[in-house]
Enzyme design. Sequence first.
Site, PDB file in Angstrom:
ATOM      1  N   ASP A  82      34.933  40.112  41.204  1.00 26.73           N
ATOM      2  CA  ASP A  82      34.429  41.764  40.866  1.00 26.73           C
ATOM      3  C   ASP A  82      33.316  41.548  40.171  1.00 26.73           C
ATOM      4  OD1 ASP A  82      35.257  44.415  40.193  1.00 26.73           O
ATOM      5  OD2 ASP A  82      35.930  43.636  37.964  1.00 26.73           O
ATOM      6  N   ASP A  84      31.903  44.775  37.968  1.00 25.73           N
ATOM      7  CA  ASP A  84      31.890  45.247  36.509  1.00 25.73           C
ATOM      8  C   ASP A  84      32.915  44.568  35.349  1.00 25.73           C
ATOM      9  OD1 ASP A  84      30.149  47.727  37.031  1.00 25.73           O
ATOM     10  OD2 ASP A  84      31.753  48.358  38.323  1.00 25.73           O
TER      11      ASP A  84
END
Length: 291
Positions: A82, A84
């Site tokens: 991922d 963020d």
Amino acid sequence: MFTAILLTSPSNPSLDAALVESLRNAWGGGDAVWLSVDEAAEFAVAQLPDNQWDVWADLQNAGVDLIAQPSENRRKQMLLADMDSTMIDMESLDVLADELGIGAAVREITERSMEGTLNFEQSLRARVKLLTGMPAAALDKVNGQIPYISGAKTLLQTMKKQGAYTALISGGFTITAEVVAKELGFDEHHANPLPIKEGKILGSLESTLIDPATKASLLADLCRKQDISLIDALAVGDGANDIPMLQGAGLGVAYYGKPIVTESTAYHINHSDLTTLLYFQGYSRREFAGI
């Protein structure tokens, strides 16, 4: 066989050798191997103890991360991450909204989505709609000031040096993901295009988004393309939209995850940085690249 690993923050390495020995003896483990002095140690056990999670909770209070995983296939051949709050130390859409003066409204929706109380697609579309007509130039400013999570580049460089394939999979925007992927050295990246016209954000998104199901599908697709099994993949993320990807990978790790994420996964990082993912795979600090 299983391997138990204890870790502390590399910025304040304070793993007590007596603690390691005490747990090793209690669990009937083999000799302890120090992957990094005062920071990371591991030992083998024949089976997982019944009190694993009670011990984990006690160690959390002491600022120590603990995992116990199968000893086979520890070194992964693929990393899916991922973006963020996992590879970068911010929620890029929230920071963009702050720059545009609508941070509070966007951040409230983000938090509900990350905690799993609001559907990801509905959340993303609602937040982007609030950006309608805003100047796209703000994106350049945000992308020029990206703070990276400690250990991110070392993680990428070390795994790639060992032949692993790496992919950044984000529910955020392509315009940011391509900057992050280039800086950290990901082999490929996937994110959502943000439509812009005449220097203004249109406030809409394409019909198909990088959502939780898409992240899981990309994991499976990339494993097939690289001719490896799911067990050979490492995935890391922090939000509810990462859960299917984390659950599908051989080693799925919640990085400072939201409660719903830690409840849904077996491996957690709450006190150390991204180099912990290398220790999970049995790398010692002397094997790290780029430091």
